[in-house]
Structure formats: C-alpha cells, structure tokens
Design an enzyme around this catalytic site. Sequence first.
Site, PDB file in Angstrom:
ATOM      1  N   ARG A 121      29.418  -5.030 -33.019  1.00  0.00           N
ATOM      2  CA  ARG A 121      30.059  -3.802 -32.557  1.00  0.00           C
ATOM      3  C   ARG A 121      31.283  -3.464 -33.399  1.00  0.00           C
ATOM      4  O   ARG A 121      31.533  -2.299 -33.696  1.00  0.00           O
ATOM      5  CB  ARG A 121      30.487  -3.940 -31.093  1.00  0.00           C
ATOM      6  CG  ARG A 121      29.339  -4.088 -30.109  1.00  0.00           C
ATOM      7  CD  ARG A 121      29.876  -4.265 -28.701  1.00  0.00           C
ATOM      8  NE  ARG A 121      30.660  -5.496 -28.566  1.00  0.00           N
ATOM      9  CZ  ARG A 121      31.291  -5.860 -27.461  1.00  0.00           C
ATOM     10  NH1 ARG A 121      31.279  -5.066 -26.399  1.00  0.00           N
ATOM     11  NH2 ARG A 121      31.950  -6.997 -27.413  1.00  0.00           N
ATOM     12  N   ASP A 122      32.049  -4.483 -33.736  1.00  0.00           N
ATOM     13  CA  ASP A 122      33.299  -4.294 -34.457  1.00  0.00           C
ATOM     14  C   ASP A 122      33.031  -4.310 -35.959  1.00  0.00           C
ATOM     15  O   ASP A 122      32.644  -5.335 -36.518  1.00  0.00           O
ATOM     16  CB  ASP A 122      34.273  -5.414 -34.068  1.00  0.00           C
ATOM     17  CG  ASP A 122      35.663  -5.220 -34.631  1.00  0.00           C
ATOM     18  OD1 ASP A 122      35.800  -5.129 -35.867  1.00  0.00           O
ATOM     19  OD2 ASP A 122      36.620  -5.172 -33.828  1.00  0.00           O
ATOM     20  N   ALA A 169      35.020  -4.137 -38.619  1.00  0.00           N
ATOM     21  CA  ALA A 169      35.861  -5.013 -39.437  1.00  0.00           C
ATOM     22  C   ALA A 169      35.403  -6.467 -39.344  1.00  0.00           C
ATOM     23  O   ALA A 169      35.274  -7.173 -40.357  1.00  0.00           O
ATOM     24  CB  ALA A 169      37.320  -4.877 -39.016  1.00  0.00           C
ATOM     25  N   ASP A 210      25.959  -1.561 -31.164  1.00  0.00           N
ATOM     26  CA  ASP A 210      26.405  -1.950 -29.832  1.00  0.00           C
ATOM     27  C   ASP A 210      25.190  -1.856 -28.933  1.00  0.00           C
ATOM     28  O   ASP A 210      24.737  -0.755 -28.600  1.00  0.00           O
ATOM     29  CB  ASP A 210      27.517  -1.022 -29.351  1.00  0.00           C
ATOM     30  CG  ASP A 210      27.995  -1.342 -27.938  1.00  0.00           C
ATOM     31  OD1 ASP A 210      27.418  -2.247 -27.296  1.00  0.00           O
ATOM     32  OD2 ASP A 210      28.940  -0.672 -27.474  1.00  0.00           O
ATOM     33  N   TYR A 265      25.571 -13.930 -15.446  1.00  0.00           N
ATOM     34  CA  TYR A 265      24.961 -14.500 -16.646  1.00  0.00           C
ATOM     35  C   TYR A 265      23.606 -15.121 -16.341  1.00  0.00           C
ATOM     36  O   TYR A 265      22.609 -14.855 -17.032  1.00  0.00           O
ATOM     37  CB  TYR A 265      25.895 -15.538 -17.258  1.00  0.00           C
ATOM     38  CG  TYR A 265      25.492 -15.988 -18.631  1.00  0.00           C
ATOM     39  CD1 TYR A 265      25.828 -15.237 -19.757  1.00  0.00           C
ATOM     40  CD2 TYR A 265      24.776 -17.171 -18.825  1.00  0.00           C
ATOM     41  CE1 TYR A 265      25.463 -15.645 -21.024  1.00  0.00           C
ATOM     42  CE2 TYR A 265      24.416 -17.596 -20.093  1.00  0.00           C
ATOM     43  CZ  TYR A 265      24.761 -16.829 -21.190  1.00  0.00           C
ATOM     44  OH  TYR A 265      24.392 -17.244 -22.450  1.00  0.00           O
ATOM     45  N   SER A 271      20.947 -12.544 -15.432  1.00  0.00           N
ATOM     46  CA  SER A 271      20.568 -11.748 -16.606  1.00  0.00           C
ATOM     47  C   SER A 271      19.614 -12.521 -17.505  1.00  0.00           C
ATOM     48  O   SER A 271      18.698 -11.935 -18.107  1.00  0.00           O
ATOM     49  CB  SER A 271      21.815 -11.327 -17.392  1.00  0.00           C
ATOM     50  OG  SER A 271      22.406 -12.407 -18.098  1.00  0.00           O
ATOM     51  N   LYS A 272      19.792 -13.847 -17.596  1.00  0.00           N
ATOM     52  CA  LYS A 272      18.914 -14.645 -18.450  1.00  0.00           C
ATOM     53  C   LYS A 272      17.551 -14.884 -17.788  1.00  0.00           C
ATOM     54  O   LYS A 272      16.529 -14.967 -18.480  1.00  0.00           O
ATOM     55  CB  LYS A 272      19.594 -15.970 -18.797  1.00  0.00           C
ATOM     56  CG  LYS A 272      20.835 -15.810 -19.667  1.00  0.00           C
ATOM     57  CD  LYS A 272      20.543 -15.073 -20.965  1.00  0.00           C
ATOM     58  CE  LYS A 272      21.766 -15.012 -21.861  1.00  0.00           C
ATOM     59  NZ  LYS A 272      21.498 -14.313 -23.151  1.00  0.00           N
TER      60      LYS A 272
END
Length: 248
Positions: free
Chosen positions: A39-40, A42, A64, A170, A173-174
């Site tokens: 996402r970032d 840099a 993203d 978490y 979701s898995k």
Amino acid sequence: MSTGFAGRVALVTGANRGIGYEVCRQLADQGVVVYLGARDAAKGEAAAAELTAGGGDVRFCAIDVASDPSVAAAARWMDAEAGRLDILVNNAGINFDVQVRTSEADLNTIKETLETNLFGAWRTTMAFLPLLRRSEHPRIVNVSSEVGGFGDTPGSPFGLTKMGGVLPAYAISKTALNALTVKLALDLKESGVLVNAVCPGFTATAPGTAEMGARPVREGAEGIVRAALLSDDGPTGGFFRDGQPLPW
C-alpha cells in the site's frame, strides 16, 4: 540463482516486510520476476530496491487489497506491464487480535479485518484472474493460518478451539479464507489454476517472538514458495504447512 522458473511472473501482496518480503526474495532466487505489492509506495519501492540489489528482479506494484479501485488499477497496470500473471500470492493480512474476546469484539474492527484478510484475497483473485488465465502454469496461494482451523494437529497449541475465546477477527477470517480456497479450487480446476492455502507456522515476524519459539521467517516462507511453484500435477484446494496437509 536458480533459473528453472525463469521468466515466470509473480505478484505478492502485503510484501514490503515480513513473510511477504521473504517470499519475494525466495521466488526471485528461483528466477521469477516478482512484483512486490504494498500500500505504501515509499516502503514498497524501498523493499523492491533492496531485493533487486541482492540479485533478484523485484519490482514494486502499488496495491491496497481492501480497495476496489486500487486492486482494479493494479490489475490494469500489470496487464500493461507484464501481460500475464503466473503466480498470485495473497499474503496481505491484518489484526492479530489475540487480546480480544469474541463476546466483546468491536464489529467494525471485525469487518475491517475481513475486508483485508478475506475479501482482499477474493477481490484480488477476481481482478487478476484474466491475467492468470494467460499463464501456462497458473498458481494462487492464499497465506492462511492454523489458528483458523478446527483440525487437531498433534503438539500444536493453535486452532479455533485451542486458542479459546480470543483472536476472533483474525481466526475467523482465516477459516473463511480456507473455505474460499476450496471453492476457488473447484471453480477453476478445469482451467488448470491450482489454488492452495498455506500456513507459514508461528513465525518470527515481530520483536520478541523468536524468544517465544517462533521459527525463522525464511522457514515460514518456504512452504508458500513451494505452493507457488507446484508442478502441473500438484494438489489444489488443500491447506498445507511445509508441504504437508493440515487438517482444518
């Protein structure tokens, strides 16, 4: 550097650090052209430059997975950049909520977690599927976790029941990601796309975890890379750690 897989093209999401970063390194060592998704910009560009300086062909891809426009833009960019995709590693994941009780969970946080850990993998797969269909050896690897499984692995402290009432976002979701893996594998079987979930195990991706017995990141990444480079007669729809099936 191995060249047996030279020229194959991979995208690894959530890859500017940790397991994703190491998966990029290991795939590049096999001669794969790797797109490091993050996402970032840099951080992603810096990570790709580090790996390229080490001798691999690693390139940054802005993505993203929780954003429809971002994923769609990344797929269009990859189409123009590479024209196909051989390997998709859905690694991006968030919110290891080990201190949260299920009965007290913030549902907005649960939704945010599912948006990345489940729907992120789902939307990314759908967006990149046209590029995967152009590959002679298409592979999808969903980075999952044993904490989302009902299965009882001897000696392991992890699992839906073994972890008790914590880690709701978490773990759930898995569990859902494993189910998505099965459904995608069945749906795409006739088109030759192999889809598998991989648990990297308890891996030293955070300070202090090595002292708690976590395995090196390199070892956790190896099983993911193995699934990404499966032969055409390899399994699909499975859940694995270190190449061995896991109950879930």
